[in-house]
Write a protein that holds these residues in place. Structure first.
Motif, short mmCIF file in Angstrom:
data_model
loop_
_atom_site.label_atom_id
_atom_site.label_comp_id
_atom_site.label_asym_id
_atom_site.label_seq_id
_atom_site.Cartn_x
_atom_site.Cartn_y
_atom_site.Cartn_z
N UNK A 112 -7.59 0.15 5.89
CA UNK A 112 -7.16 -0.34 7.21
C UNK A 112 -6.24 -1.55 7.07
N UNK A 113 -6.63 -2.50 6.20
CA UNK A 113 -5.79 -3.69 5.98
C UNK A 113 -4.43 -3.27 5.43
N UNK A 114 -4.44 -2.39 4.44
CA UNK A 114 -3.20 -1.92 3.84
C UNK A 114 -2.29 -1.25 4.88
N UNK A 120 3.09 -2.62 10.21
CA UNK A 120 3.70 -3.74 10.97
C UNK A 120 4.84 -4.39 10.18
N UNK A 121 5.05 -3.91 8.97
CA UNK A 121 6.09 -4.44 8.09
C UNK A 121 5.86 -5.92 7.77
N UNK A 122 4.60 -6.34 7.80
CA UNK A 122 4.25 -7.74 7.51
C UNK A 122 4.51 -8.09 6.05
N UNK A 123 4.54 -7.06 5.19
CA UNK A 123 4.76 -7.32 3.75
C UNK A 123 6.15 -7.91 3.49
N UNK A 128 2.51 -13.69 0.74
CA UNK A 128 1.06 -13.63 0.83
C UNK A 128 0.63 -12.26 1.36
N UNK A 129 1.29 -11.80 2.44
CA UNK A 129 0.97 -10.49 3.01
C UNK A 129 1.24 -9.38 2.01
N UNK A 130 2.31 -9.55 1.22
CA UNK A 130 2.64 -8.56 0.21
C UNK A 130 1.54 -8.48 -0.85
N UNK A 135 -3.28 -5.85 -3.14
CA UNK A 135 -4.71 -5.96 -3.45
C UNK A 135 -5.52 -4.91 -2.67
N UNK A 136 -5.22 -4.76 -1.38
CA UNK A 136 -5.94 -3.79 -0.54
C UNK A 136 -5.70 -2.36 -1.04
N UNK A 137 -4.45 -2.08 -1.44
CA UNK A 137 -4.13 -0.74 -1.94
C UNK A 137 -4.93 -0.44 -3.20
N UNK A 138 -4.99 -1.40 -4.12
CA UNK A 138 -5.74 -1.20 -5.36
C UNK A 138 -7.24 -1.08 -5.04
N UNK A 139 -7.69 -1.84 -4.06
CA UNK A 139 -9.10 -1.78 -3.66
C UNK A 139 -9.50 -0.39 -3.15
N UNK A 140 -8.56 0.29 -2.51
CA UNK A 140 -8.83 1.67 -2.07
C UNK A 140 -9.13 2.54 -3.29
N UNK A 141 -8.34 2.40 -4.35
CA UNK A 141 -8.57 3.15 -5.58
C UNK A 141 -9.89 2.76 -6.23
N UNK A 142 -10.19 1.46 -6.21
CA UNK A 142 -11.44 0.97 -6.78
C UNK A 142 -12.62 1.64 -6.07
#
Length: 198
Positions: A112-114, A120-123, A128-130, A135-142
């Motif tokens: 959801x965070x990712x 929203x193109x916040x990255x 920091x958002x990037x 981190x969130x994307x990798x956490x999905x894989x974790x």
């Protein structure tokens, strides 16, 4: 163990009680189809149900497992062992389900965070958002790797096979497993990025 013989025995016991598969299923809290699969020998009753089945039909658990009636009644010691095994199986299932639920919540939250940051193109606004997005994307894989580890029982197998893990608390093993899963997920993401998949 002859599943067909056990199934025939269960069917015979049910018919002696003059109840339908659906009625028996309702007594045990399972589906009629489940009872049907037991009686055809395609499936076996869950260990946690053996005590209830034995008590309902007034037979012993060994009689159910052997698929034939013996002359003696169910021994109290056998009943206690079966109840203990049943409790153990239920506790083990609940623990695995709880662990998987936690990993699923973690993975869903990270996804959801990712998605929010990407949509929203916040990255592109902040470094920091990037970093949070990566981190969130990798956490999905974790989370996916950890769910796989829990559902296959790999963590338990490693712990049982390796003497040096025997005294290590489960919490420490889970943290170690999470770190390892994080590393594996990061490597997978890196390999995919090399091939332009991500």
């Amino acid at each position: 163990m002859d599943q067909k013989k056990i199934g025939s025995f269960l069917k015979e016991l049910r018919k002696e009680k003059e109840i339908t598969q659906e009625q028996f299923a309702e007594i045990l809290g399972v589906s009629g189809r489940t009872v049907s699969r037991w009686e055809t020998g395609n499936n076996m009753p869950d260990i946690s149900l053996l005590v209830n089945i034995a008590e309902y039909f007034d037979v012993s658990i060994p009689e159910i497992i052997n698929g034939e009636r013996k002359s003696e009644n169910m021994n109290e010691e056998v009943r206690e062992v079966a109840e203990t095994l049943s409790d153990y199986a239920n506790v083990e299932k609940e623990t695995i389900i709880k662990d998987i639920r936690m990993q699923s919540i973690l993975g869903t939250g990270a996804l959801a965070v990712y998605m929010i940051l990407e949509l929203t193109n916040a990255v592109s606004v902040s470094k920091v958002f990037e970093m949070i997005s990566v981190y969130a994307e990798v956490l999905v894989y974790v989370a996916m790797v950890m769910i796989l580890v829990h559902t296959t029982g790999l963590l338990t197998k490693i712990r049982k096979r390796n003497e040096k893990f025997k005294g290590v608390p489960k919490g420490v093993l889970m943290v170690g497993g999470a770190i390892l899963a994080f590393a594996v997920a990061a490597i997978i993401k890196y390999v995919f990025s090399l091939f332009g998949v991500m």
